[in-house]
Design a protein around this motif. Sequence first.
Motif, mmCIF file in Angstrom:
data_model
loop_
_atom_site.group_PDB
_atom_site.id
_atom_site.type_symbol
_atom_site.label_atom_id
_atom_site.label_comp_id
_atom_site.label_asym_id
_atom_site.label_seq_id
_atom_site.Cartn_x
_atom_site.Cartn_y
_atom_site.Cartn_z
ATOM 1 N N ILE A 25 31.888 6.250 50.660
ATOM 2 C CA ILE A 25 32.033 7.418 51.827
ATOM 3 C C ILE A 25 33.539 7.452 52.486
ATOM 4 C CG2 ILE A 25 30.975 8.259 54.048
ATOM 5 C CD1 ILE A 25 28.555 6.450 53.678
ATOM 6 N N PRO A 26 33.974 8.555 52.395
ATOM 7 C CA PRO A 26 35.599 8.519 52.516
ATOM 8 C C PRO A 26 35.454 8.572 54.008
ATOM 9 C CG PRO A 26 34.867 10.535 51.400
ATOM 10 C CD PRO A 26 33.602 9.766 51.536
ATOM 11 N N ALA A 27 36.694 8.139 54.719
ATOM 12 C CA ALA A 27 37.106 8.042 56.061
ATOM 13 C C ALA A 27 37.049 9.795 56.647
ATOM 14 C CB ALA A 27 38.397 7.727 56.427
ATOM 15 N N GLY A 28 36.686 9.568 57.750
ATOM 16 C CA GLY A 28 36.232 11.092 58.617
ATOM 17 C C GLY A 28 34.893 11.648 58.246
ATOM 18 N N THR A 29 34.356 11.236 57.585
ATOM 19 C CA THR A 29 32.806 11.699 56.999
ATOM 20 C C THR A 29 32.009 11.473 58.128
ATOM 21 O OG1 THR A 29 33.635 11.534 54.808
ATOM 22 C CG2 THR A 29 31.267 11.909 55.045
ATOM 23 N N PRO A 30 31.162 12.639 58.438
ATOM 24 C CA PRO A 30 29.881 12.305 59.263
ATOM 25 C C PRO A 30 28.645 11.592 58.427
ATOM 26 C CG PRO A 30 30.526 14.573 59.313
ATOM 27 C CD PRO A 30 31.496 13.910 58.525
ATOM 28 N N ALA A 31 28.278 10.718 59.072
ATOM 29 C CA ALA A 31 27.081 10.157 58.308
ATOM 30 C C ALA A 31 25.792 9.803 59.228
ATOM 31 C CB ALA A 31 27.675 8.699 57.755
ATOM 32 N N ASP A 32 24.514 9.934 58.758
ATOM 33 C CA ASP A 32 23.364 9.224 59.477
ATOM 34 C C ASP A 32 23.475 7.805 59.430
ATOM 35 O OD1 ASP A 32 22.320 11.732 60.352
ATOM 36 O OD2 ASP A 32 21.294 12.009 58.488
ATOM 37 N N VAL A 33 22.957 7.142 60.487
ATOM 38 C CA VAL A 33 22.623 5.733 60.595
ATOM 39 C C VAL A 33 21.309 5.483 60.085
ATOM 40 C CG1 VAL A 33 22.657 3.750 61.940
ATOM 41 C CG2 VAL A 33 24.493 5.466 62.484
ATOM 42 N N LEU A 34 21.100 5.030 59.127
ATOM 43 C CA LEU A 34 19.656 4.958 58.562
ATOM 44 C C LEU A 34 19.140 3.792 58.738
ATOM 45 C CD1 LEU A 34 19.808 6.644 54.862
ATOM 46 C CD2 LEU A 34 19.057 7.556 57.080
ATOM 47 N N ALA A 35 19.716 2.631 59.198
ATOM 48 C CA ALA A 35 19.268 1.312 59.401
ATOM 49 C C ALA A 35 20.498 0.339 59.995
ATOM 50 C CB ALA A 35 18.706 0.478 58.184
ATOM 51 N N ILE A 36 20.072 -0.545 60.840
ATOM 52 C CA ILE A 36 21.316 -1.624 61.088
ATOM 53 C C ILE A 36 20.676 -2.863 60.783
ATOM 54 C CG2 ILE A 36 22.092 -2.700 63.380
ATOM 55 C CD1 ILE A 36 22.976 0.126 63.314
ATOM 56 N N GLU A 37 21.659 -3.676 59.860
ATOM 57 C CA GLU A 37 21.251 -5.033 59.521
ATOM 58 C C GLU A 37 22.499 -6.172 60.265
ATOM 59 O OE1 GLU A 37 21.423 -5.107 55.349
ATOM 60 O OE2 GLU A 37 19.527 -4.326 55.053
ATOM 61 N N GLY A 38 21.776 -6.752 60.963
ATOM 62 C CA GLY A 38 22.728 -7.545 61.939
ATOM 63 C C GLY A 38 23.614 -6.907 62.634
ATOM 64 N N ALA A 39 25.031 -6.699 62.330
ATOM 65 C CA ALA A 39 26.039 -6.051 63.238
ATOM 66 C C ALA A 39 26.556 -4.981 62.276
ATOM 67 C CB ALA A 39 27.087 -6.910 63.840
ATOM 68 N N THR A 40 25.841 -4.863 61.188
ATOM 69 C CA THR A 40 26.499 -3.713 60.230
ATOM 70 C C THR A 40 25.389 -2.573 60.186
ATOM 71 O OG1 THR A 40 27.110 -5.422 58.974
ATOM 72 C CG2 THR A 40 26.847 -3.274 57.702
ATOM 73 N N ALA A 41 26.150 -1.099 60.155
ATOM 74 C CA ALA A 41 25.303 -0.009 59.912
ATOM 75 C C ALA A 41 25.283 0.580 58.770
ATOM 76 C CB ALA A 41 25.998 1.090 61.175
ATOM 77 N N LEU A 42 24.093 0.679 58.375
ATOM 78 C CA LEU A 42 23.784 1.294 57.025
ATOM 79 C C LEU A 42 23.878 2.900 57.114
ATOM 80 C CD1 LEU A 42 21.158 -1.090 55.404
ATOM 81 C CD2 LEU A 42 23.865 -1.294 55.225
ATOM 82 N N LEU A 43 24.939 3.412 56.457
ATOM 83 C CA LEU A 43 25.137 5.057 56.524
ATOM 84 C C LEU A 43 24.728 5.754 55.406
ATOM 85 C CD1 LEU A 43 28.543 4.641 58.470
ATOM 86 C CD2 LEU A 43 26.297 4.674 59.536
ATOM 87 N N TYR A 44 24.592 6.944 55.352
ATOM 88 C CA TYR A 44 24.289 7.913 54.313
ATOM 89 C C TYR A 44 25.030 9.206 54.753
ATOM 90 C CZ TYR A 44 22.394 10.005 50.234
ATOM 91 O OH TYR A 44 22.209 10.494 48.962
ATOM 92 N N PRO A 45 26.017 9.727 54.153
ATOM 93 C CA PRO A 45 26.909 10.863 54.506
ATOM 94 C C PRO A 45 25.864 12.135 54.523
ATOM 95 C CG PRO A 45 27.061 10.286 52.196
ATOM 96 C CD PRO A 45 26.245 9.106 52.703
ATOM 97 N N LEU A 46 26.217 12.985 55.553
ATOM 98 C CA LEU A 46 25.488 13.956 55.792
ATOM 99 C C LEU A 46 25.453 15.027 54.805
ATOM 100 C CD1 LEU A 46 26.229 14.669 59.723
ATOM 101 C CD2 LEU A 46 23.873 13.785 58.685
ATOM 102 N N GLN A 47 26.712 15.316 54.169
ATOM 103 C CA GLN A 47 26.877 16.388 53.408
ATOM 104 C C GLN A 47 26.072 16.031 51.884
ATOM 105 O OE1 GLN A 47 29.421 14.634 54.245
ATOM 106 N NE2 GLN A 47 30.701 14.292 52.645
ATOM 107 N N GLU A 48 25.857 14.617 51.431
ATOM 108 C CA GLU A 48 25.296 14.160 50.300
ATOM 109 C C GLU A 48 23.792 14.353 50.376
ATOM 110 O OE1 GLU A 48 26.518 12.332 47.467
ATOM 111 O OE2 GLU A 48 28.726 12.699 48.313
ATOM 112 N N ARG A 49 23.101 14.527 51.744
ATOM 113 C CA ARG A 49 21.854 14.696 51.710
ATOM 114 C C ARG A 49 21.337 15.727 50.808
ATOM 115 N NH1 ARG A 49 19.700 15.474 57.480
ATOM 116 N NH2 ARG A 49 21.793 14.935 58.045
ATOM 117 N N PRO A 50 20.367 15.320 50.173
ATOM 118 C CA PRO A 50 19.501 16.588 49.001
ATOM 119 C C PRO A 50 18.729 17.509 50.123
ATOM 120 C CG PRO A 50 18.175 14.434 48.874
ATOM 121 C CD PRO A 50 19.464 14.203 49.961
ATOM 122 N N GLY A 51 18.760 18.835 49.551
ATOM 123 C CA GLY A 51 17.807 19.955 50.335
ATOM 124 C C GLY A 51 18.742 20.641 50.960
#
Length: 147
Positions: A121-147
Amino acid sequence: MEAWIAWLLVAALLGIAELLTLTLALGLLAVAALAAGLTGALGLPLGVQVAVFAIGAVAGLVVVRPVANRHIRQPPALRSGTAALVGREALTLTEVSRAGGRARIGGEEWTARPYDPDLVIPAGTPADVLAIEGATALLYPLQERPG
């Protein structure tokens, strides 16, 4: 033995049984028995004591118990901690890859990884927070979302 003492013993036994079963029904019956015992301690006849117990038991089981159960089963009204971050939008501050990265979530800077380890995911990209593992956020970019 006087009737009011017997009512208090029944209330104590029902209270102990409620502590062991946690059904709420026996606790409400214990309260009804306590009310009947207090009625007997005031010197009222056994018929009145039984009526007080019956009214208290029915009121507790028919009115109080369903309301209490409804309140017990309600989900928490507000998510807190890391659970409150899941579903929010993040903005990547650095490139986010399998090796890591940084993202801003709700004004705070978090370490981040993509939810899909093959994504970058490039810098400056908006993303959804799908999960938190410890102190790390697992992200999925908004423009990559299917649909």
